[in-house]
Design a protein around this motif. Structure first.
Motif, PDB file in Angstrom:
ATOM      1  N   THR A  64      33.081  51.446  30.504  1.00 53.98           N
ATOM      2  CA  THR A  64      33.438  51.314  29.228  1.00 53.98           C
ATOM      3  C   THR A  64      32.563  50.669  28.099  1.00 53.98           C
ATOM      4  OG1 THR A  64      34.789  49.159  29.425  1.00 53.98           O
ATOM      5  CG2 THR A  64      36.089  51.360  29.876  1.00 53.98           C
ATOM      6  N   LYS A  65      31.571  49.857  28.771  1.00 57.46           N
ATOM      7  CA  LYS A  65      30.701  49.128  27.955  1.00 57.46           C
ATOM      8  C   LYS A  65      31.267  48.273  27.032  1.00 57.46           C
ATOM      9  CE  LYS A  65      27.302  52.947  27.623  1.00 57.46           C
ATOM     10  NZ  LYS A  65      26.651  54.042  26.758  1.00 57.46           N
ATOM     11  N   ASN A  66      32.469  47.547  27.393  1.00 57.49           N
ATOM     12  CA  ASN A  66      33.274  46.965  26.983  1.00 57.49           C
ATOM     13  C   ASN A  66      33.598  45.247  27.647  1.00 57.49           C
ATOM     14  OD1 ASN A  66      35.316  45.704  25.153  1.00 57.49           O
ATOM     15  ND2 ASN A  66      36.510  47.329  24.942  1.00 57.49           N
ATOM     16  N   GLY A  67      33.100  44.421  27.061  1.00 58.13           N
ATOM     17  CA  GLY A  67      33.221  43.149  27.781  1.00 58.13           C
ATOM     18  C   GLY A  67      34.510  42.573  27.675  1.00 58.13           C
ATOM     19  N   LEU A  68      35.613  43.362  27.034  1.00 60.90           N
ATOM     20  CA  LEU A  68      36.935  42.934  27.145  1.00 60.90           C
ATOM     21  C   LEU A  68      37.877  43.714  28.254  1.00 60.90           C
ATOM     22  CD1 LEU A  68      37.560  42.461  23.210  1.00 60.90           C
ATOM     23  CD2 LEU A  68      37.142  40.574  24.766  1.00 60.90           C
ATOM     24  N   ALA A  69      36.981  44.482  28.800  1.00 62.78           N
ATOM     25  CA  ALA A  69      37.837  45.398  29.805  1.00 62.78           C
ATOM     26  C   ALA A  69      38.144  44.750  30.932  1.00 62.78           C
ATOM     27  CB  ALA A  69      36.973  46.518  30.227  1.00 62.78           C
ATOM     28  N   ASP A  70      39.359  44.721  31.334  1.00 65.55           N
ATOM     29  CA  ASP A  70      40.053  44.104  32.605  1.00 65.55           C
ATOM     30  C   ASP A  70      41.149  44.872  33.040  1.00 65.55           C
ATOM     31  OD1 ASP A  70      42.480  42.135  33.009  1.00 65.55           O
ATOM     32  OD2 ASP A  70      40.796  41.567  34.202  1.00 65.55           O
ATOM     33  N   PRO A  71      41.380  45.147  34.206  1.00 70.19           N
ATOM     34  CA  PRO A  71      42.687  45.959  34.815  1.00 70.19           C
ATOM     35  C   PRO A  71      43.947  45.545  34.339  1.00 70.19           C
ATOM     36  CG  PRO A  71      41.036  45.510  36.630  1.00 70.19           C
ATOM     37  CD  PRO A  71      40.572  44.671  35.494  1.00 70.19           C
ATOM     38  N   GLY A  72      44.058  44.315  33.989  1.00 71.98           N
ATOM     39  CA  GLY A  72      45.341  43.735  33.708  1.00 71.98           C
ATOM     40  C   GLY A  72      45.528  43.919  32.116  1.00 71.98           C
ATOM     41  N   ILE A  73      44.286  43.909  31.405  1.00 73.72           N
ATOM     42  CA  ILE A  73      44.634  44.095  29.911  1.00 73.72           C
ATOM     43  C   ILE A  73      44.649  45.552  29.466  1.00 73.72           C
ATOM     44  CG2 ILE A  73      43.422  43.769  27.647  1.00 73.72           C
ATOM     45  CD1 ILE A  73      42.165  41.171  28.876  1.00 73.72           C
TER      46      ILE A  73
ATOM     47  N   ILE B 116      41.041  37.858  36.156  1.00 78.14           N
ATOM     48  CA  ILE B 116      39.969  37.397  37.119  1.00 78.14           C
ATOM     49  C   ILE B 116      39.013  38.502  36.779  1.00 78.14           C
ATOM     50  CG2 ILE B 116      39.364  37.879  39.728  1.00 78.14           C
ATOM     51  CD1 ILE B 116      41.680  36.305  40.321  1.00 78.14           C
ATOM     52  N   GLY B 117      39.437  39.780  36.553  1.00 77.41           N
ATOM     53  CA  GLY B 117      38.727  40.989  36.281  1.00 77.41           C
ATOM     54  C   GLY B 117      37.760  40.840  34.945  1.00 77.41           C
ATOM     55  N   LEU B 118      38.381  39.949  34.231  1.00 79.89           N
ATOM     56  CA  LEU B 118      37.808  39.568  32.828  1.00 79.89           C
ATOM     57  C   LEU B 118      36.789  38.532  32.600  1.00 79.89           C
ATOM     58  CD1 LEU B 118      37.787  40.123  29.558  1.00 79.89           C
ATOM     59  CD2 LEU B 118      39.638  38.205  29.724  1.00 79.89           C
ATOM     60  N   ILE B 119      37.312  37.435  33.449  1.00 78.38           N
ATOM     61  CA  ILE B 119      36.242  36.332  33.704  1.00 78.38           C
ATOM     62  C   ILE B 119      35.139  36.155  34.573  1.00 78.38           C
ATOM     63  CG2 ILE B 119      36.140  33.624  34.195  1.00 78.38           C
ATOM     64  CD1 ILE B 119      39.405  33.698  33.214  1.00 78.38           C
ATOM     65  N   GLY B 120      35.529  37.032  35.692  1.00 78.82           N
ATOM     66  CA  GLY B 120      34.586  36.985  36.689  1.00 78.82           C
ATOM     67  C   GLY B 120      33.054  37.584  36.549  1.00 78.82           C
ATOM     68  N   PRO B 121      33.034  38.810  35.982  1.00 79.35           N
ATOM     69  CA  PRO B 121      31.818  39.377  35.284  1.00 79.35           C
ATOM     70  C   PRO B 121      31.142  38.655  34.305  1.00 79.35           C
ATOM     71  CG  PRO B 121      33.783  40.958  35.433  1.00 79.35           C
ATOM     72  CD  PRO B 121      34.296  39.668  35.544  1.00 79.35           C
ATOM     73  N   HIS B 122      31.895  37.767  33.479  1.00 77.58           N
ATOM     74  CA  HIS B 122      31.142  37.172  32.515  1.00 77.58           C
ATOM     75  C   HIS B 122      30.338  35.908  33.035  1.00 77.58           C
ATOM     76  CE1 HIS B 122      32.535  39.035  28.485  1.00 77.58           C
ATOM     77  NE2 HIS B 122      33.643  39.366  29.181  1.00 77.58           N
ATOM     78  N   ILE B 123      30.990  35.430  33.957  1.00 78.18           N
ATOM     79  CA  ILE B 123      30.209  33.996  34.685  1.00 78.18           C
ATOM     80  C   ILE B 123      29.048  34.712  35.363  1.00 78.18           C
ATOM     81  CG2 ILE B 123      30.714  32.203  36.263  1.00 78.18           C
ATOM     82  CD1 ILE B 123      33.726  32.244  35.475  1.00 78.18           C
ATOM     83  N   ALA B 124      29.341  35.804  36.237  1.00 73.34           N
ATOM     84  CA  ALA B 124      28.173  36.392  36.949  1.00 73.34           C
ATOM     85  C   ALA B 124      27.111  36.578  36.160  1.00 73.34           C
ATOM     86  CB  ALA B 124      28.953  37.490  37.777  1.00 73.34           C
ATOM     87  N   LYS B 125      27.338  37.255  35.214  1.00 69.80           N
ATOM     88  CA  LYS B 125      26.322  37.819  34.206  1.00 69.80           C
ATOM     89  C   LYS B 125      25.442  36.429  33.640  1.00 69.80           C
ATOM     90  CE  LYS B 125      28.002  42.265  33.241  1.00 69.80           C
ATOM     91  NZ  LYS B 125      28.776  43.303  32.200  1.00 69.80           N
ATOM     92  N   LEU B 126      26.301  35.495  33.608  1.00 66.26           N
ATOM     93  CA  LEU B 126      25.525  34.217  32.838  1.00 66.26           C
ATOM     94  C   LEU B 126      24.688  33.558  34.210  1.00 66.26           C
ATOM     95  CD1 LEU B 126      28.368  32.391  30.954  1.00 66.26           C
ATOM     96  CD2 LEU B 126      26.136  33.347  30.026  1.00 66.26           C
ATOM     97  N   LEU B 127      25.113  33.769  35.384  1.00 70.17           N
ATOM     98  CA  LEU B 127      24.531  33.108  36.466  1.00 70.17           C
ATOM     99  C   LEU B 127      23.190  33.883  36.942  1.00 70.17           C
ATOM    100  CD1 LEU B 127      27.458  31.885  38.408  1.00 70.17           C
ATOM    101  CD2 LEU B 127      26.107  30.479  37.374  1.00 70.17           C
TER     102      LEU B 127
ATOM    103  N   GLY C 215      38.210  41.727  45.323  1.00 68.16           N
ATOM    104  CA  GLY C 215      38.336  42.905  44.971  1.00 68.16           C
ATOM    105  C   GLY C 215      38.632  43.118  43.209  1.00 68.16           C
ATOM    106  N   LEU C 216      39.460  42.194  42.834  1.00 67.82           N
ATOM    107  CA  LEU C 216      39.679  42.265  41.414  1.00 67.82           C
ATOM    108  C   LEU C 216      38.358  41.677  40.403  1.00 67.82           C
ATOM    109  CD1 LEU C 216      43.233  40.567  40.876  1.00 67.82           C
ATOM    110  CD2 LEU C 216      42.648  42.936  40.915  1.00 67.82           C
ATOM    111  N   GLY C 217      37.595  40.968  40.982  1.00 69.42           N
ATOM    112  CA  GLY C 217      36.123  40.640  40.488  1.00 69.42           C
ATOM    113  C   GLY C 217      35.523  41.782  40.425  1.00 69.42           C
ATOM    114  N   ILE C 218      35.356  42.606  41.453  1.00 73.68           N
ATOM    115  CA  ILE C 218      34.344  43.744  41.399  1.00 73.68           C
ATOM    116  C   ILE C 218      35.157  44.843  40.540  1.00 73.68           C
ATOM    117  CG2 ILE C 218      33.501  45.631  42.787  1.00 73.68           C
ATOM    118  CD1 ILE C 218      32.679  43.614  44.907  1.00 73.68           C
ATOM    119  N   SER C 219      36.268  44.827  40.593  1.00 71.24           N
ATOM    120  CA  SER C 219      37.012  46.026  39.788  1.00 71.24           C
ATOM    121  C   SER C 219      36.905  45.876  38.442  1.00 71.24           C
ATOM    122  CB  SER C 219      38.321  46.046  40.238  1.00 71.24           C
ATOM    123  OG  SER C 219      38.681  46.652  41.615  1.00 71.24           O
TER     124      SER C 219
END
Length: 340
Positions: A86-95, A270-281, A74-78
């Motif tokens: 936001t078109k912002n790679g730094l966006a994360d529910p926690g941050i 998790i919501g910050l790191i997950g999307p970056h790794i997924a896009k790299l893969l 859930g956190l990864g998808i969110s």
């Protein structure tokens, strides 16, 4: 090209799923009280019942692992949705403070209904995600209202506003937790730092309906997230109701985050790191990256839970601390990279 992308997607999906399942098995069979493969196999498939093994697996480790998988997904998808909006790679529910807003609302709820929650009242626990949704939406509304500049979201202002709102809600949560009884204060403090040490089947039941209803909606609108990479004028020209779609996706993301926070507390990065790794893969197409992002979130969460449970055994660290050790350096790296 499209077929190659689909083959790569299926390969990654199977590979990450196998890694997650292997980690889950390792987590369930290792710890202060190790379980052999034979004992695990016999207990899971009800071949030879052993009361102690059953208690350890079905009352403690299995619900904990399943809850970690659901929350990570859930956190990864969110996080991916928020970064797309936001078109912002730094966006994360926690941050951005959404976790803190949801957390503050749940602490308020715990403050007034702590007796019911302590007694594992089904109604009280099932209502916790709803309380979190109210707080998460309030935080999101304040953040997006302040960060909006001529109907556009300024990335730097969004980040700064999120940090400020997160601090405010965090202070409110701490103040309310200090007003609780000593036993409830301890529970609230551990929960606010992010933990699933008290995971049970009722917690899983309380958040499953949110996932069943909302995750398919987000996946269905994956193409909208792809379109958000274009200018808003272009989107309007294509007939996309930009503001409506933004709020639907934002509401969906906040609802998932709130459900996760209601049972695991403030778990970030998790919501910050997950999307970056997924896009790299797999690339930037959200119809592929969304599920992969969720699976990576699962992997991170199950691994962090195992480390938190065993690294200082028989004591236990909060998952939030483990993820922060990984997430903070990565966040700093992204900040430096954004400046360059």
């Amino acid at each position: 090209m499209e077929q190659n992308g689909l083959i790569k997607y299926i390969f990654l999906l199977i590979s990450i799923s196998l890694i997650v399942l292997s980690l889950a098995y390792f987590s369930m069979t290792n710890g202060v009280y190790p379980i052999t493969f034979q004992e695990f196999y016999h207990s899971i498939f009800r071949i030879s019942l052993h009361e102690d093994i059953d208690l350890l697996l079905f009352d403690f480790r299995l619900p904990r692992v399943i809850l970690a998988m659901i929350i990570g997904f859930g956190l990864g998808i969110s996080g991916s949705v928020l970064q797309g909006i936001t078109k912002n790679g730094l966006a994360d529910p926690g941050i951005l403070g959404i976790n803190s807003g949801a957390g503050a609302a749940i602490v308020i709820y715990m403050f007034f209904f702590q007796e019911s929650i302590s007694d594992d009242s089904i109604t009280a626990i099932m209502m916790m995600p709803m309380a979190g949704l109210v707080g998460g939406l309030l935080a999101a509304f304040i953040i997006f209202f302040i960060a909006a500049d001529s109907n556009r979201l300024d990335a730097q202002r969004l980040l700064l506003t999120g940090i400020a709102i997160s601090s405010g809600f965090g202070a409110l949560s701490l103040y309310l937790s200090l007003k609780m009884k000593s036993q409830d204060f301890e529970m609230a403090t551990i929960w606010l730092n992010g933990s699933i040490y008290s995971a049970n089947w009722l917690f899983i039941l309380s958040i499953l309906p949110w996932f069943i209803l909302i995750i398919p909606l987000i996946i269905k609108k994956a193409y909208i997230l792809d379109l958000f990479t274009l200018q808003e004028e272009v989107l309007k020209g294509l007939g996309v109701k930009v503001e409506k779609e933004k709020w639907i996706l934002l509401l969906s993301s906040v609802a998932i985050v709130s459900a996760c926070v209601s049972v695991a507390g403030n778990i970030g990065f998790i919501g910050l790191i997950g999307p970056h790794i997924a896009k790299l893969l797999i690339g930037k197409k959200h119809r592929y990256s969304l599920i992969i992002c969720g699976m990576i979130g699962m992997l991170l969460m199950v691994a962090a839970d195992y480390i938190s449970r065993t690294i200082v055994a028989p004591a236990e660290l909060s998952i939030g601390i483990i993820l922060s050790i990984i997430g903070v350096p990565y966040f700093v790296y992204l900040l430096i990279k954004a400046k360059v």
